[in-house]
Design an enzyme around this catalytic site. Structure first.
Site, PDB file in Angstrom:
ATOM      1  N   LYS A  45       4.145 -14.967   1.145  1.00 49.18           N
ATOM      2  CA  LYS A  45       4.291 -15.583  -0.181  1.00 49.18           C
ATOM      3  C   LYS A  45       5.785 -15.775  -0.381  1.00 49.18           C
ATOM      4  O   LYS A  45       6.404 -15.240  -1.312  1.00 49.18           O
ATOM      5  CB  LYS A  45       3.642 -14.660  -1.243  1.00 49.18           C
ATOM      6  CG  LYS A  45       3.597 -15.231  -2.645  1.00 49.18           C
ATOM      7  CD  LYS A  45       2.592 -16.349  -2.834  1.00 49.18           C
ATOM      8  CE  LYS A  45       2.720 -16.938  -4.228  1.00 49.18           C
ATOM      9  NZ  LYS A  45       1.956 -18.186  -4.410  1.00 49.18           N
ATOM     10  N   ASP A  65      -1.918 -17.885  -0.766  1.00 50.86           N
ATOM     11  CA  ASP A  65      -2.908 -18.548  -1.628  1.00 50.86           C
ATOM     12  C   ASP A  65      -3.503 -19.765  -0.921  1.00 50.86           C
ATOM     13  O   ASP A  65      -4.720 -19.998  -0.949  1.00 50.86           O
ATOM     14  CB  ASP A  65      -2.318 -18.902  -3.009  1.00 50.86           C
ATOM     15  CG  ASP A  65      -0.943 -19.556  -2.946  1.00 50.86           C
ATOM     16  OD1 ASP A  65      -0.371 -19.670  -1.834  1.00 50.86           O
ATOM     17  OD2 ASP A  65      -0.431 -19.955  -4.002  1.00 50.86           O
ATOM     18  N   ASP A  72      -5.934  -7.446   3.807  1.00 49.12           N
ATOM     19  CA  ASP A  72      -7.130  -6.816   3.245  1.00 49.12           C
ATOM     20  C   ASP A  72      -7.973  -7.856   2.512  1.00 49.12           C
ATOM     21  O   ASP A  72      -9.174  -7.983   2.740  1.00 49.12           O
ATOM     22  CB  ASP A  72      -6.706  -5.691   2.280  1.00 49.12           C
ATOM     23  CG  ASP A  72      -7.895  -5.025   1.626  1.00 49.12           C
ATOM     24  OD1 ASP A  72      -8.854  -4.690   2.343  1.00 49.12           O
ATOM     25  OD2 ASP A  72      -7.888  -4.852   0.385  1.00 49.12           O
ATOM     26  N   ASP A  86     -11.850  -9.819   3.720  1.00 52.56           N
ATOM     27  CA  ASP A  86     -13.110  -9.824   2.962  1.00 52.56           C
ATOM     28  C   ASP A  86     -13.590 -11.266   2.820  1.00 52.56           C
ATOM     29  O   ASP A  86     -14.779 -11.564   2.932  1.00 52.56           O
ATOM     30  CB  ASP A  86     -12.936  -9.215   1.560  1.00 52.56           C
ATOM     31  CG  ASP A  86     -13.263  -7.729   1.513  1.00 52.56           C
ATOM     32  OD1 ASP A  86     -13.035  -7.050   2.530  1.00 52.56           O
ATOM     33  OD2 ASP A  86     -13.750  -7.258   0.457  1.00 52.56           O
ATOM     34  N   TYR A  89       0.816  -1.222   0.000  1.00 57.06           N
ATOM     35  CA  TYR A  89       0.000   0.000   0.000  1.00 57.06           C
ATOM     36  C   TYR A  89       0.850   1.272   0.000  1.00 57.06           C
ATOM     37  O   TYR A  89       0.420   2.289  -0.519  1.00 57.06           O
ATOM     38  CB  TYR A  89      -0.903   0.030   1.244  1.00 57.06           C
ATOM     39  CG  TYR A  89      -2.237  -0.652   1.071  1.00 57.06           C
ATOM     40  CD1 TYR A  89      -2.315  -1.960   0.634  1.00 57.06           C
ATOM     41  CD2 TYR A  89      -3.418   0.019   1.375  1.00 57.06           C
ATOM     42  CE1 TYR A  89      -3.539  -2.594   0.516  1.00 57.06           C
ATOM     43  CE2 TYR A  89      -4.651  -0.610   1.255  1.00 57.06           C
ATOM     44  CZ  TYR A  89      -4.702  -1.910   0.824  1.00 57.06           C
ATOM     45  OH  TYR A  89      -5.913  -2.528   0.706  1.00 57.06           O
TER      46      TYR A  89
HETATM   47  C1  IPM Z   1     -10.425  -1.718   4.117  1.00 54.74           C
HETATM   48  C2  IPM Z   1     -10.700  -1.052   2.808  1.00 54.74           C
HETATM   49  C3  IPM Z   1      -9.624  -0.012   2.526  1.00 54.74           C
HETATM   50  C4  IPM Z   1      -8.303  -0.739   2.438  1.00 54.74           C
HETATM   51  C5  IPM Z   1      -9.857   0.850   1.271  1.00 54.74           C
HETATM   52  C6  IPM Z   1     -11.154   1.594   1.321  1.00 54.74           C
HETATM   53  C7  IPM Z   1      -8.701   1.795   1.025  1.00 54.74           C
HETATM   54  O1  IPM Z   1     -10.799  -1.980   1.787  1.00 54.74           O
HETATM   55  O2  IPM Z   1     -10.328  -1.018   5.151  1.00 54.74           O
HETATM   56  O3  IPM Z   1     -10.312  -2.948   4.171  1.00 54.74           O
HETATM   57  O4  IPM Z   1      -7.961  -1.290   1.380  1.00 54.74           O
HETATM   58  O5  IPM Z   1      -7.584  -0.742   3.430  1.00 54.74           O
HETATM   59 MN    MN Z   2     -10.773  -4.034   2.485  1.00 55.46          MN
END
Ligand code: IPM
Ligand code: MN
Length: 363
Positions: free
Chosen positions: A191, A223, A247, A251, A141
């Protein structure tokens, strides 16, 4: 006691869910005799529209001055032009970096009552209770160079995964410390078969393990980890990962819990200690959900549980934190569901009603 909280709702459903977090915070203040002084600020797309920048200096200062920051979400299609000079997300990334909150703690647990709301099979979800520690202020990032430029080969884009040993060590220590207070298993994600950064990460993790002899350390490639998260999620206790890896994996982990809308996070600049007062940054892990923004149907639980984490890790109010977590569980047990977690025949409620049900369940 009086506490200063900066409230930055942001875009899309950000302000809607943050309002419910604040509602619960205020109700709790009344019940326990605390005063929460709230300072509101613009951040993200709304700040670009109003002030030409995703993060004004005064909002940055407000965040600095506060005991803790409650953040909503930023971004949306309106600001998605890839050629735009700035983006809503820049505001969030600057805040995280400037506050130095390198450890993003994302607890993932499955409420038994919501097992049927997940798309995964119930037997896979049994016993799922993990914490993902996502490195938040480095890695892919933030590494330099990070740019797009015209070259003899045409346009090129570059992002850099970069870490210093110190950055890797401090986030791994958060993982080890959390594991010590839990089931004593740490999964370090990397990785290392491809990335230099990851080989360094793995080496440091192995060295640090000597300081935590009671914690079992395993190394898993990112992975494979993605696969195991849906294959045998209950085998994980604490996972620690690079910024981007964390990140993506969280999700995915949200699918276990049934909805992105349920998961909170705490971002800290030190090893978390329940009951200690230390500045922190609190946000649900979900985004701005432009498709449902303004409809009053977003799930506020991620924001409300983020408030609980704030009480525990930044304000020293552990009992109060637990009472919010219990209230969430009670409201879910009573059957109240925002649409994202509603199964057939469920009592569907709006964002504000869900917030109110949780307030009503507070003790
Ligand atoms: C999260 C989000 C953020 C990230 C975005 C909105 C920049 O996806 O907090 O997980 O990637 O950190
Ligand atoms: Mn996110």
């Amino acid at each position: 006691m009086e506490f200063n909280i900066a409230v930055l709702g942001g875009d899309g459903i950000g302000p809607e869910v943050t309002d419910e977090g604040v509602k619960v915070l205020n109700a709790l203040g009344g019940a326990f005799g605390h005063q929460f002084s709230l300072q509101y600020g613009d951040v993200g797309g709304i700040s670009i529209d109003k002030h030409g920048t995703p993060l004004q200096d005064e909002v940055r200062e407000l965040a600095w001055a506060a005991d803790a920051v409650l953040f909503g979400a930023v971004g949306g299609p309106k600001w998605d032009d890839p050629t735009a000079p700035t983006r809503p997300e820049d505001g969030l990334l600057q805040l995280r970096a400037q506050l130095g909150v390198f450890a993003n703690i994302r607890p993932v647990k499955v409420y038994p009552k919501l097992v049927n709301s997940s798309v995964l099979k119930p037997h896979v979800l049994e016993g799922v209770d993990m914490v993902v520690v996502r490195e938040l202020t480095g890695g892919l990032y933030y590494g330099q160079p990070k740019e797009r430029k015209q070259t003899p080969q045409g346009w090129t884009g570059v992002d850099t995964m970069f870490y210093t040993e110190a950055e890797i060590e401090r986030v791994l220590r958060v993982g080890f410390a959390l594991a010590q207070g839990r089931r004593k298993k740490l999964t370090s994600v990397d990785k290392a078969n491809v990335l230099e950064c990851s080989r360094l990460w793995r080496q440091i993790a192995t060295r640090l393990a000597q300081d935590y002899p009671d914690v079992e350390l395993e190394h898993v490639l990112v992975d494979a980890c993605a696969m195991q998260l849906v294959q045998r999620p209950s085998s994980f206790d604490v996972i620690v990962a690079e910024n981007t890896f964390g990140d993506i994996l969280t999700d995915e982990a949200a699918v276990l819990a049934a909805s992105m809308g349920l998961l909170p996070s705490a971002s800290l600049s030190d090893v978390p200690v329940a009951g200690r007062r230390t500045k922190g940054f609190y946000e649900p892990i979900h985004g701005t959900a432009p498709d449902i923004a303004g409809k009053g149907i977003a799930n506020p639980v991620g924001s409300i549980l983020s408030v609980a984490l704030m009480l525990r890790y930044s304000l020293g109010l552990t009992e109060e934190a637990a009472s919010i977590e219990r209230a969430v569980e009670v409201a879910l047990d009573q059957g109240y569901r925002t649409p994202d977690i509603a199964t057939e025949g469920a009592q569907k409620v709006s964002t504000t009603e869900m917030g109110q049900r949780i307030v009503d369940a507070l003790v």
